[in-house]
Design a protein around this motif. Structure first.
Motif, PDB file in Angstrom:
ATOM      1  N   SER A   1       0.842  -1.268   0.041  1.00  0.00           N
ATOM      2  CA  SER A   1       0.019   0.089  -0.125  1.00  0.00           C
ATOM      3  C   SER A   1       0.963   1.091   0.123  1.00  0.00           C
ATOM      4  CB  SER A   1      -0.753   0.281   1.102  1.00  0.00           C
ATOM      5  OG  SER A   1      -1.895   0.736   1.623  1.00  0.00           O
ATOM      6  N   LEU A   2       0.230   2.544  -0.661  1.00  0.00           N
ATOM      7  CA  LEU A   2       0.931   3.589  -0.749  1.00  0.00           C
ATOM      8  C   LEU A   2      -0.163   5.045  -0.203  1.00  0.00           C
ATOM      9  CD1 LEU A   2       3.273   3.612  -4.026  1.00  0.00           C
ATOM     10  CD2 LEU A   2       4.059   3.370  -1.351  1.00  0.00           C
ATOM     11  N   GLU A   3      -0.105   5.240   0.765  1.00  0.00           N
ATOM     12  CA  GLU A   3      -0.427   6.357   1.391  1.00  0.00           C
ATOM     13  C   GLU A   3      -0.137   7.552   1.439  1.00  0.00           C
ATOM     14  OE1 GLU A   3      -3.455   7.033   5.585  1.00  0.00           O
ATOM     15  OE2 GLU A   3      -3.541   5.276   4.391  1.00  0.00           O
ATOM     16  N   MET A   4      -0.603   8.832   0.994  1.00  0.00           N
ATOM     17  CA  MET A   4       0.448  10.206   1.580  1.00  0.00           C
ATOM     18  C   MET A   4      -1.095  10.861   2.358  1.00  0.00           C
ATOM     19  SD  MET A   4       1.235  13.285  -0.591  1.00  0.00           S
ATOM     20  CE  MET A   4       0.002  13.863  -1.719  1.00  0.00           C
ATOM     21  N   GLN A   5      -0.596  11.328   3.382  1.00  0.00           N
ATOM     22  CA  GLN A   5      -1.955  12.089   4.534  1.00  0.00           C
ATOM     23  C   GLN A   5      -1.471  13.605   4.255  1.00  0.00           C
ATOM     24  OE1 GLN A   5      -1.913  10.056   8.433  1.00  0.00           O
ATOM     25  NE2 GLN A   5      -2.263   8.169   8.123  1.00  0.00           N
ATOM     26  N   PHE A   6      -2.375  14.228   4.471  1.00  0.00           N
ATOM     27  CA  PHE A   6      -2.123  16.046   4.480  1.00  0.00           C
ATOM     28  C   PHE A   6      -3.454  16.208   5.285  1.00  0.00           C
ATOM     29  CE2 PHE A   6      -4.591  14.188   1.048  1.00  0.00           C
ATOM     30  CZ  PHE A   6      -5.605  14.202   0.976  1.00  0.00           C
ATOM     31  N   PRO A   7      -3.201  18.061   5.297  1.00  0.00           N
ATOM     32  CA  PRO A   7      -4.236  18.378   6.251  1.00  0.00           C
ATOM     33  C   PRO A   7      -5.027  18.614   4.963  1.00  0.00           C
ATOM     34  CG  PRO A   7      -1.813  20.040   6.131  1.00  0.00           C
ATOM     35  CD  PRO A   7      -1.397  18.261   5.601  1.00  0.00           C
ATOM     36  N   ILE A   8      -6.311  19.508   5.741  1.00  0.00           N
ATOM     37  CA  ILE A   8      -7.159  19.876   4.559  1.00  0.00           C
ATOM     38  C   ILE A   8      -7.554  21.105   4.793  1.00  0.00           C
ATOM     39  CG2 ILE A   8      -9.660  19.608   4.758  1.00  0.00           C
ATOM     40  CD1 ILE A   8      -9.655  16.738   5.240  1.00  0.00           C
TER      41      ILE A   8
ATOM     42  N   GLY B   1      -8.253  18.067  13.779  1.00  0.00           N
ATOM     43  CA  GLY B   1      -7.246  17.391  14.197  1.00  0.00           C
ATOM     44  C   GLY B   1      -8.207  16.477  12.572  1.00  0.00           C
ATOM     45  N   LEU B   2      -8.724  17.101  11.376  1.00  0.00           N
ATOM     46  CA  LEU B   2      -8.798  16.361  10.550  1.00  0.00           C
ATOM     47  C   LEU B   2      -7.979  16.105   9.786  1.00  0.00           C
ATOM     48  CD1 LEU B   2     -12.412  18.340   9.942  1.00  0.00           C
ATOM     49  CD2 LEU B   2     -12.135  15.882  10.279  1.00  0.00           C
ATOM     50  N   LYS B   3      -7.305  15.271   8.887  1.00  0.00           N
ATOM     51  CA  LYS B   3      -7.019  14.703   7.774  1.00  0.00           C
ATOM     52  C   LYS B   3      -6.849  14.227   6.714  1.00  0.00           C
ATOM     53  CE  LYS B   3      -3.554  12.580   9.714  1.00  0.00           C
ATOM     54  NZ  LYS B   3      -2.573  12.353  10.506  1.00  0.00           N
ATOM     55  N   GLY B   4      -6.893  14.650   5.492  1.00  0.00           N
ATOM     56  CA  GLY B   4      -7.265  14.231   4.340  1.00  0.00           C
ATOM     57  C   GLY B   4      -5.687  12.485   3.780  1.00  0.00           C
ATOM     58  N   ALA B   5      -6.632  11.661   3.127  1.00  0.00           N
ATOM     59  CA  ALA B   5      -5.495  10.714   2.791  1.00  0.00           C
ATOM     60  C   ALA B   5      -6.136  10.122   1.087  1.00  0.00           C
ATOM     61  CB  ALA B   5      -5.352   9.465   3.062  1.00  0.00           C
ATOM     62  N   VAL B   6      -5.122  10.074   0.370  1.00  0.00           N
ATOM     63  CA  VAL B   6      -4.656   9.209  -0.994  1.00  0.00           C
ATOM     64  C   VAL B   6      -4.569   7.881  -1.143  1.00  0.00           C
ATOM     65  CG1 VAL B   6      -6.159  11.432  -2.116  1.00  0.00           C
ATOM     66  CG2 VAL B   6      -3.212  10.524  -1.924  1.00  0.00           C
ATOM     67  N   PHE B   7      -4.782   6.877  -1.479  1.00  0.00           N
ATOM     68  CA  PHE B   7      -3.841   5.580  -1.406  1.00  0.00           C
ATOM     69  C   PHE B   7      -3.898   5.005  -2.615  1.00  0.00           C
ATOM     70  CE2 PHE B   7      -8.437   5.234   0.540  1.00  0.00           C
ATOM     71  CZ  PHE B   7      -9.031   4.083  -0.154  1.00  0.00           C
ATOM     72  N   ALA B   8      -3.086   3.896  -2.369  1.00  0.00           N
ATOM     73  CA  ALA B   8      -3.547   3.191  -3.419  1.00  0.00           C
ATOM     74  C   ALA B   8      -2.385   1.288  -3.223  1.00  0.00           C
ATOM     75  CB  ALA B   8      -2.805   3.254  -5.265  1.00  0.00           C
ATOM     76  N   ASP B   9      -3.483   0.464  -3.152  1.00  0.00           N
ATOM     77  CA  ASP B   9      -3.603  -1.009  -2.415  1.00  0.00           C
ATOM     78  C   ASP B   9      -3.604  -2.188  -3.713  1.00  0.00           C
ATOM     79  OD1 ASP B   9      -4.039   0.602  -0.216  1.00  0.00           O
ATOM     80  OD2 ASP B   9      -5.808  -0.111   0.528  1.00  0.00           O
ATOM     81  N   ALA B  10      -2.800  -2.779  -3.331  1.00  0.00           N
ATOM     82  CA  ALA B  10      -2.597  -4.052  -3.925  1.00  0.00           C
ATOM     83  C   ALA B  10      -2.591  -5.568  -3.308  1.00  0.00           C
ATOM     84  CB  ALA B  10      -1.647  -3.860  -5.465  1.00  0.00           C
TER      85      ALA B  10
END
Length: 793
Positions: free
Chosen positions: A669-676, A684-693
């Motif tokens: 899995s690759l994920e990137m977390q970032f503040p909104i 305390g809110l954050k966003g994330a995008v990810f790709a899983d395999a």
């Protein structure tokens, strides 16, 4: 010539008369002063002439405990009244309320005259509304954003969630700790010249809270230049001792890494027979290249011995719990680095509000007395928590936890869970210093029920216990040995609402039968039927399992990591008695890296394999029970339902709900977390995008069963292939297709607990098999939305 005159002595009677007259005059003056003292409107006589305080009364306190206020008072019962002490008490009470977030509190003192000439001192308190920290401002921070620095601090700004938290009130001690956290952050991230210029706190009545202004001088960011060891002691092997160095050439300057290196070098040199050696880091800044050339100087330290270690202030925690954190004992060579390490360990225990270690001279010049001053704090907690997840539905938990049981440093926890599809109870006990050594030992007892009928038509209960023995090898690496003994009970519901076994046990008045009395397959499987592999696993199974866990952790923060590496490998061997026979190994590794400020990249790989042997059911060597297999879903690839990936029994008309598990899985899995952006960081809110395999395959359980579905057929027996009659063998679709997905998430570190919402889209999946009649069987089960959350109050 000098002359002297001898004074005449007064006659004794005259002297007595004078003394008596003076005494009477003094008594008269004292009575007059006392009368003035107790008279209304005249209360400022000296303490030596004031009335006696009968009692001290606190009125109006609802938000602050009376005992907390009384501990701060100077005015005491049965002591002379002192107006200065009362005035000081007013300020002390106001300070208590300021620390608890009520800066608008008012305190009015008054005296109540009593008939016997004494007085009651009454403090009437108007607590006012809660006043928190309205604003935290930074000046001079050109490289690190103010929002990032606020995130480092324990003190937070007041917002709409203030009713759920208490760290948004001004506390001088907390602010002092925050300033140290900021300093450590800068020194950890290369700013070797960082300076705290000032910190100013002002109460703003218009804002209804405190405004904190912190002025810093960041300086330039440095990297390590050359890193070397300079041994100035005979017999020290520089190559042998430098293995503990955590700093490397070219990396960003890190004061924590320097500190760890000094500790490791000190320990290594001591092991070479130099107990008085001291390691001193010497850094030379090069502003032109922005590097720090570092040399660890090893030299002979003063020959000082520890005469005595005094432990003071521990009203609850046992002495030995504190002393065992020292790698030094009375009579050993004194080493400041090891003393500092002990202080950090004591602070990290969480048993104390404050830990301070100081030294004083001993009985001789080469002796030192080490004083350890601590202040105990509450370590027990009672928690009620609840939450919801798409897998388990609504669930609640009640738990009682004590991290310093009876002051012995032991961890005890008892918890009960109750939910829609899961409930249970568990108990844990951990002794962190087993047999006096730095290794932990513990026991876990549990009984847990889970309803798997939504994804695999059975219910499961596990009851048992685990013995643990943990051994820390280094600060980052540890090994834990485990032994588990548990009973697993598999049951298939079979009633009108959940008719998942009526092909084998017809439900009277419900299950449709053929003319010969055999359940009609189209009916009994059409309304949901458990796989024969699940039916064969019904009943109780005892598992005796031994295992090892290898753990490596360099994360900078356990709860919210930004940098570091975490890896865990588990090996399990089942077969020391009991019914299960298998060897299992699993692994999980995660790497965190802050790509930009507040933007964190996460790379994760995981995998596992299980291999059966000497099956007791009479089947082929290596057959596994279905419940021993791996079942995977969103924990491997988000976007898939629980048990939604892997081998499936496609001989059943209910194949979508008949996952039978696999023996091998792997994924990444690759994920990137970032503040909104645009939202306050304090939310305390954050966003994330990810790709899983990932994928799961390798079913190794039995596939041929006897008429009662509880035995395994001999290979020579013939499987029933009649479409109208329940079969006695299964056909497993075992695909190695790589499943993959992409998606986005919202993460909320709320005061109620961590909450995560995932939306994922499956890119690739197992599409199943298309039968001649147009029916598709064996396809993976997807789940685009996934929500997990909890609360604690």
């Amino acid at each position: 010539m000098m002359s002297t005159t001898t004074p005449r002595r007064k006659k004794p009677a005259t002297t007595a008369i004078v003394a008596i007259s003076a005494l009477m005059a003094g008594i008269t003056a004292a009575e007059s002063a006392f009368a003035q003292q107790v008279a209304p409107g005249n209360r400022r006589a000296s303490a030596s002439q004031g009335p006696i305080v009968n009692r001290v009364v606190i009125e109006g306190n609802k938000r602050v405990e009376k005992a907390l206020i009384e501990d701060q008072l100077q005015a005491r019962a049965r002591a002379p009244y002192n107006q200065a002490a009362v005035d000081a008490d007013v300020q002390r009470i106001l300070e208590v309320y300021r620390r608890s977030g009520r800066g608008l509190a008012q305190v009015t003192p008054r005296l109540v005259d009593l008939p016997n000439g004494t007085v009651d001192v009454v403090y009437t308190i108007n607590e006012g509304d809660k006043t928190g920290v309205s604003d935290i401002r930074f000046v001079g921070n050109n490289q690190v954003s103010s929002s990032r620095l606020r995130g480092i601090m324990q003190t937070s700004e007041s917002n709409i969630l203030s009713f759920l938290k208490s760290n948004d009130v001004y506390d001088p001690d907390r602010l002092s700790n925050d300033l140290d956290l900021i300093r450590r952050y800068y020194l950890k991230n290369g700013y070797a010249d960082y300076q705290l210029v000032s910190s100013d706190v002002q109460f703003d009545p218009n804002a209804g809270g405190y405004v904190i202004t912190i002025t810093v001088n960041e300086g330039e960011q440095y990297r390590f230049g050359s890193v070397g060891v300079d041994p100035r002691l005979a017999g020290v092997d520089p190559e042998a001792v430098r293995r503990g160095i955590a700093t490397s050439e070219g990396s960003v300057y890190n004061a924590e890494a320097v500190e760890k290196s000094v500790q490791a070098l000190t320990t290594n040199v001591a092991r070479q027979g130099n107990p008085f050696a001291q390691v001193r880091p010497v850094g030379t800044r090069d502003p032109s290249t922005r590097t720090v050339n570092l040399s660890y100087v090893i030299e002979e330290g003063p020959r000082i011995y520890i005469e005595r270690i005094n432990v003071r202030g521990n009203s609850r925690t046992r002495d030995y719990v504190i002393r065992r954190e020292f790698e030094l004992g009375e009579g050993d060579a004194y080493n400041q680095v090891l003393v500092d390490r002990a202080e950090r360990r004591l602070n990290n225990l969480g048993y104390f509000k404050r830990v301070r270690i100081s030294n004083e001279p001993g009985s001789s010049a080469d002796r030192v007395v080490v004083n350890v001053d601590v202040e105990d704090q509450s370590t027990g907690s009672f928690a009620i928590s609840g939450g919801y997840s798409t897998a388990d539905g609504f669930i609640g938990e009640v738990s009682v936890t004590e991290t310093n049981f009876l002051g012995r440093g032991q961890f005890v926890r008892l918890a009960g869970q109750l939910g829609q599809r899961a409930h249970g109870i568990d108990f844990s006990f951990t002794e962190p210093y087993f047999l006096g050594y730095r290794m932990s030992a513990g026991i876990d007892l549990y009984s847990k029920f889970s309803d798997q009928t939504r994804y695999s038509r059975y219910e499961n209960r596990i009851t048992g216990g685990t013995l643990r023995l943990g051994l820390p090898i280094t600060e980052e690496f540890s090994v834990t040995a485990r032994y588990s003994l548990f009973q697993q009970s598999v049951d298939i519901p079979n009633d009108v609402k959940q008719p998942y076994n009526d092909c084998s046990a017809p439900i009277p008045g419900y299950t449709v039968l053929n003319a010969d009395g055999v359940p009609n397959r189209a009916f009994c499987e059409g309304n949901g039927e458990a796989s024969l592999a699940i039916k064969q696993s019904q009943g109780d199974t005892l598992t005796s399992l031994a295992g090892l866990t290898f753990n490596y952790n360099t994360l900078d923060n356990i709860r919210d990591p930004r940098n570091g590496f975490y890896a865990e490998v588990k090996t399990d061997f089942a077969g020391l008695g009991g019914d299960s026979r298998y060897f299992r190994v699993t692994g999980d590794a995660r790497y965190y890296r802050e790509l930009f400020e507040d933007v964190v990249g996460i790379a994760r790989v995981q995998g596992g394999h299980i291999m059966g042997f000497e099956n007791n059911d009479g089947g082929d060597n290596g057959d596994l029970r279905i419940v021993d297999h791996f079942f995977m879903g969103p924990s491997l690839v988000r976007g898939f339902a629980p048990n939604g990936i892997g081998p499936r029994d496609i001989s059943s008309l209910d194949s979508r709900a008949n996952a039978v598990g696999g023996t091998t899985y792997f994924g990444g899995s690759l994920e990137m977390q970032f503040p909104i952006w645009g939202l306050p960081r304090e939310l305390g809110l954050k966003g994330a995008v990810f790709a899983d395999a990932g994928t799961l395959f390798g079913y190794e359980g039995p596939t041929r069963f006897g008429p009662n579905s509880g035995t395994i057929l001999d290979p020579a027996d013939v499987c029933v292939q009649n479409p109208n009659v329940p079969q006695n063998c299964i056909n497993v679709l075992d695909s190695k297709v790589i499943r993959s997905s992409v998606g986005a998430s919202i993460l909320w570190s709320s005061p109620l607990g961590p909450i995560r919402f995932d939306y994922a889209y499956a890119l690739t999946k197992e599409e199943g098999r298309l039968l001649p009649d147009g029916t598709r069987v064996g396809e993976d089960r997807t789940q685009a939305f996934r929500f997990t959350g909890g609360t604690r109050f």
